[in-house]
Design an enzyme around this catalytic site. Structure first.
Site, PDB file in Angstrom:
ATOM      1  N   SER A  30       5.517   7.839  12.944  1.00 54.64           N
ATOM      2  CA  SER A  30       5.399   6.527  12.147  1.00 54.64           C
ATOM      3  C   SER A  30       6.178   5.608  13.133  1.00 54.64           C
ATOM      4  O   SER A  30       7.069   5.940  13.633  1.00 54.64           O
ATOM      5  CB  SER A  30       6.128   6.907  10.724  1.00 54.64           C
ATOM      6  OG  SER A  30       6.276   5.526  10.111  1.00 54.64           O
ATOM      7  N   ASP A  51       3.362  -0.601  11.363  1.00 60.01           N
ATOM      8  CA  ASP A  51       2.801   0.834  10.960  1.00 60.01           C
ATOM      9  C   ASP A  51       2.181   1.523  12.239  1.00 60.01           C
ATOM     10  O   ASP A  51       1.513   0.666  13.051  1.00 60.01           O
ATOM     11  CB  ASP A  51       1.938   0.532   9.825  1.00 60.01           C
ATOM     12  CG  ASP A  51       1.581   1.843   9.182  1.00 60.01           C
ATOM     13  OD1 ASP A  51       1.893   2.164   8.171  1.00 60.01           O
ATOM     14  OD2 ASP A  51       0.707   2.563   9.775  1.00 60.01           O
ATOM     15  N   ARG A  89      -2.465  12.822   9.965  1.00 56.43           N
ATOM     16  CA  ARG A  89      -1.130  13.350  10.206  1.00 56.43           C
ATOM     17  C   ARG A  89      -0.758  14.510   9.457  1.00 56.43           C
ATOM     18  O   ARG A  89      -1.244  14.452   8.262  1.00 56.43           O
ATOM     19  CB  ARG A  89      -0.180  12.342  10.206  1.00 56.43           C
ATOM     20  CG  ARG A  89       1.355  12.455  11.018  1.00 56.43           C
ATOM     21  CD  ARG A  89       2.134  11.079  10.984  1.00 56.43           C
ATOM     22  NE  ARG A  89       1.745  10.374  12.075  1.00 56.43           N
ATOM     23  CZ  ARG A  89       1.937   9.064  12.303  1.00 56.43           C
ATOM     24  NH1 ARG A  89       2.801   8.546  11.156  1.00 56.43           N
ATOM     25  NH2 ARG A  89       1.516   8.247  13.212  1.00 56.43           N
ATOM     26  N   ASP A 144       0.844  -1.164  -0.015  1.00 55.82           N
ATOM     27  CA  ASP A 144       0.024  -0.052   0.117  1.00 55.82           C
ATOM     28  C   ASP A 144       0.861   1.442  -0.150  1.00 55.82           C
ATOM     29  O   ASP A 144       0.368   2.498  -0.215  1.00 55.82           O
ATOM     30  CB  ASP A 144      -0.938   0.261   1.416  1.00 55.82           C
ATOM     31  CG  ASP A 144      -0.220   0.089   2.781  1.00 55.82           C
ATOM     32  OD1 ASP A 144       0.878  -0.135   2.513  1.00 55.82           O
ATOM     33  OD2 ASP A 144      -0.791  -0.038   3.851  1.00 55.82           O
ATOM     34  N   HIS A 145       2.057   1.210   0.346  1.00 52.80           N
ATOM     35  CA  HIS A 145       2.783   2.268   0.730  1.00 52.80           C
ATOM     36  C   HIS A 145       3.710   2.975  -0.493  1.00 52.80           C
ATOM     37  O   HIS A 145       4.141   3.941  -0.602  1.00 52.80           O
ATOM     38  CB  HIS A 145       3.922   2.119   1.427  1.00 52.80           C
ATOM     39  CG  HIS A 145       3.678   2.356   2.970  1.00 52.80           C
ATOM     40  ND1 HIS A 145       2.305   2.075   3.583  1.00 52.80           N
ATOM     41  CD2 HIS A 145       3.891   3.276   4.060  1.00 52.80           C
ATOM     42  CE1 HIS A 145       1.915   2.602   4.892  1.00 52.80           C
ATOM     43  NE2 HIS A 145       3.267   3.350   4.955  1.00 52.80           N
ATOM     44  N   ARG A 174       8.243   3.650  11.514  1.00 52.31           N
ATOM     45  CA  ARG A 174       9.353   3.281  10.610  1.00 52.31           C
ATOM     46  C   ARG A 174      10.779   3.013  11.692  1.00 52.31           C
ATOM     47  O   ARG A 174      11.344   3.929  12.114  1.00 52.31           O
ATOM     48  CB  ARG A 174       9.661   4.164   9.738  1.00 52.31           C
ATOM     49  CG  ARG A 174      10.242   5.712  10.093  1.00 52.31           C
ATOM     50  CD  ARG A 174      10.199   6.539   8.852  1.00 52.31           C
ATOM     51  NE  ARG A 174       8.702   6.912   8.514  1.00 52.31           N
ATOM     52  CZ  ARG A 174       8.238   7.913   7.959  1.00 52.31           C
ATOM     53  NH1 ARG A 174       9.038   8.795   7.537  1.00 52.31           N
ATOM     54  NH2 ARG A 174       6.954   8.060   7.782  1.00 52.31           N
TER      55      ARG A 174
END
Length: 777
Positions: A663, A189, A471, A124-125, A665
């Site tokens: 995030s 995520d 965000r 999806d990213h 990440r």
């Protein structure tokens, strides 16, 4: 094939869990049609909860029941909110494609033959919004072919389900297919908490945490405090579920939920749809909460039924007492929100907790100089892309069309999944949006994460966009630091698309129809669930085969096999340089930017070229310009870090409050470690990022006195003393040597427990995992 490195499988431990394929202690109801041998865990949960309740001798909140019901050792686990580290057995793992690359590379390097729990990858990213859904998807498949092939083959070989590009956003797919009341899921995520809309505890983590769970290692979480939010009244008119979390963000701020689970209760809960509850839980990430959750109710039953899981809904009904809080359960803080009096909110710019009630927004904009002309209105994303969201927005757009009007702004729509896209197309909503002037984008994250080839303004031009996203940090959506991003509901976003103004209040203000007459928009109307059921659309799921091979080219610019980080040498860290002293907000976007850098998420060395690009240097007020304290030359942050590494110079970074918010990440932790960083010293950390740093063998440390931040100069040489006796609860000492020969000693706190200290000593959690597995052989 000689140009490729074959990823060999080492012999893994023989005791990988097969709990998800056994009916012992499990309800005989499959969790998903995609995993017919994975069963609901209610009987086991009930047994564990009884053990814990008998031990604690007190009522339990819902989140406690789910967490403690998943304890690895419920009979002996120390349980104290805010203090204990819980060792948990999550039901499943979910990974999006940007973070799955590094997670799967780490899992492969562990040498294990297959994942121990059900796991999925969701593409999806990596899809950039440019022209429209079909064209953008085709372009992404071509540009990202190497990465998609890697994730597909790795998933197939190691037992991970693969959702192909175009299937939708990870959190919507989880809600539609895998989430259930009582679930404990970890996802790579930060908006994984979306699944709380179906009564599950879904928690965002870094990839190394996911690897632990996939490798059959109990997952560790500091026992959260519990914030209770009591909802009374009922939503009506222009007020939506999004306004609940916008108000909560106003109350708690971006760090007010740190170290806590937010648990909703009260009579107002029953006025919300399951997807509306998902919206609230999703954006709970913006207050720093570990996760958010709602109690099982009729809305969840209806959604499970509508998505083909009536058997789960019926089973959950039998265990409703397990899936709701006990009477008299204690919350560490209670907030009450009356839905009858709640008004629409618009939060921003530049932070998701700066709230303006709709009737105050115009005055706030005038006072602060925010641009009043709205350039782009964007609805959808993982937060607000449900069928209910789309029907409400379409009802507003239809009112404009009936008056001869279209959107004054650019207008984009992001469906959350292929199922939602197919259903809104079948039901005529896509046509309404197209007639309104909108563009339906791919079923992906798109502009919400910066995957947006924006062409209507130049970088640096001051402008306003309004979104239904979650965000809005500086440069988040379009990499333009001058873009003022505001988050609100799809309803308000669509209304502002018609007016083209930030100071438009649809509750009171009039519009001018094409014939010159004045009219007011009526409150939106919508349907929680499609009357004709969902159209599943195209089949985009690939089940794992358990076989095949995975290859990575050594010349690839997108993928890179991992080399282990160095072990600790047993000495204090002495005479390190300060790479950067960061001033103000430093999110994971500031540390490791997304947008165009997403393509390098599987290549640690290449993506490390984005380290701290948009963090503000306290020494000069500039971005990406720091002084090399050895040569005296100024340069870009990543280049300076590389120079230090090449010369064998270790370094630290200094930060402010809530460092690493945003995030999940883990690249924001991997990159500093890869480029020679050893410690991050700040006033306070966001939860996920602090854990990610520990996992990679970094030292996340906090000032015992936050005012000590001001005592540090970028020219200081830094030593961290006390590592030879490194122990839980025992502070370390920072020695900062000034250029004039003096020095300042500062107490540095940490939250390491004994196991996490072993990660540091081994060089990383992955190194430690390999040590443990080698000892078992």
């Amino acid at each position: 094939m000689n140009s490729l490195l074959r990823l060999s499988q080492l012999a893994g431990p023989s005791n990988l869990r097969a709990l998800h394929t056994s009916k012992s202690f499990w309800s005989k109801v499959p969790i998903s049609k995609f995993e017919p041998k994975s069963y609901l865990p209610y009987e086991k949960l009930s047994q564990n909860v009884k053990i814990v309740r008998d031990r604690l001798k007190r009522p339990l909140t819902l989140s406690e029941k789910i967490l403690y019901g998943h304890l690895d050792q419920p009979k002996t686990q120390d349980i104290e909110r805010g203090t204990s580290y819980l060792r948990l057995r999550p039901d499943r793992v979910a990974m999006q494609d940007a973070t799955a690359q590094m997670a799967m590379l780490q899992f492969i390097s562990s040498g294990l033959p297959q994942t121990a729990v059900p796991s999925t990858i969701h593409c999806d990213h990596l899809i950039e919004a440019q022209k429209g859904g079909a064209q953008d998807l085709a372009r992404a498949k071509d540009l990202n072919k190497e990465v998609y092939n890697f994730l597909s083959s790795a998933g197939s070989k190691y037992g991970v389900g693969f959702w192909k590009p175009g299937s939708g956003i990870i959190h919507q797919i989880i809600l539609e297919n895998y989430a259930f009341p009582g679930l404990l899921l970890i996802g790579t995520d930060s908006h994984t908490p979306n699944g709380g809309g179906l009564g599950g505890l879904c928690i965002g983590v870094g990839g190394a945490d996911a690897v632990d769970v996939m490798a059959d290692i109990p997952w560790e979480l500091k026992c959260p405090k519990v914030i209770g939010i009591k909802l009374t009244g009922k939503l009506s008119g222009w007020t939506s579920a999004k306004d609940v979390i916008l108000k909560v963000a106003d109350i708690l701020t971006v760090k007010g939920g740190t170290g806590a689970i937010v648990e909703y209760f009260g009579p107002g809960v029953d006025s919300l749809s399951a997807t509306g509850m998902g919206t609230i839980c999703n954006m709970g990430a913006e207050i720093g909460a570990t996760t958010s959750v709602f109690p099982y109710n009729e809305s969840m039953y209806k959604y499970l039924e509508a998505t083909g899981r009536k058997d789960i809904a019926e089973e959950a009904k039998k265990y409703k007492s397990l899936l709701t809080a006990d009477d008299g359960a204690h919350y560490d803080q209670v907030i009450e929100i009356n839905l009858d009096t709640l008004v629409p909110h618009v939060n921003g710019p530049f932070t998701p907790d700066l709230a303006s009630p709709i009737d105050k927004l115009g005055a706030n904009a005038e006072k602060n100089g925010w641009p009043l002309d709205v350039k782009v209105s964007l609805i959808g994303s993982c937060t607000n892309s449900s069928y209910e969201d789309m029907t409400r927005a379409a009802s507003i757009a239809k009112q404009a069309l009936d008056k001869g009007l279209k959107a004054k702004t650019l207008f984009t729509i992001t469906p959350g999944s292929e199922q939602v896209r197919a259903t809104i197309e079948r039901d005529g909503l896509s046509k309404i949006f197209a007639d309104f002037g909108g563009v339906v984008l791919a079923n992906a994250c798109g502009p919400c994460i910066g995957q947006w080839d924006r062409q209507d303004v130049k970088k640096g031009d001051k402008n306003t966009i309004v979104t239904s996203y979650n965000r809005n940090f500086t440069g988040r959506n379009d990499a333009n630091p001058a873009t003022h991003g505001f988050v609100t509901s799809p309803d308000i976003t669509t209304a502002m698309a018609i007016s083209g103004r930030l100071d438009f209040n649809p509750l009171t203000d009039e519009l001018t129809a094409a014939d010159g007459s004045k009219f007011k928009l009526q409150p939106p109307t919508g349907q929680d669930l499609p009357a004709r059921g969902y159209d599943p659309g195209e089949d985009t799921f690939q089940a794992p085969s358990g076989s095949g091979q995975v290859d990575v080219s050594p010349s690839s610019e997108r993928l890179q096999l991992l080399s282990p980080f160095d072990k600790w040498n047993g000495k204090d860290l002495e005479d390190m340089k300060i790479l950067i002293k960061v001033k103000g907000k430093c999110t994971t976007d500031h540390i490791s930017a997304a947008g165009p850098w997403l393509k390098y998420r599987g290549h640690l060395d290449n993506i490390s070229n984005n380290l701290f690009l948009t963090a503000v240097n306290a020494d000069n007020g500039e971005m990406n310009k720091v002084k090399n304290q050895v040569t005296g030359e100024f340069g870009a942050v990543p280049a300076t870090a590389r120079k230090y590494k090449a010369d064998g110079v270790k370094w630290v970074a200094i930060g402010d409050e809530n460092y690493g918010e945003g995030s999940s990440r883990e690249h924001a932790a991997l990159e500093p470690r890869h480029l020679g960083g050893r410690a991050i010293i700040v006033k306070s950390f966001a939860r996920i990022h602090e854990t990610n740093l520990k996992k990679q063998g970094m030292l996340p440390l906090t000032f015992a006195n936050p005012a000590d931040y001001d005592k540090i100069d970028p020219t200081d040489n830094v030593s961290i003393v006390g590592l030879k006796s490194f122990a839980p609860g025992k502070p370390l000492k920072g020695v900062f040597k000034k250029t004039n020969g003096s020095q300042v000693e500062i107490v540095l706190n940490h939250t390491f427990n004994e196991q996490q200290i072993e990660w540091f000593k081994a060089g990383s959690a992955l190194n430690r995992m390999k040590e443990v597995f080698s000892q078992r052989k």
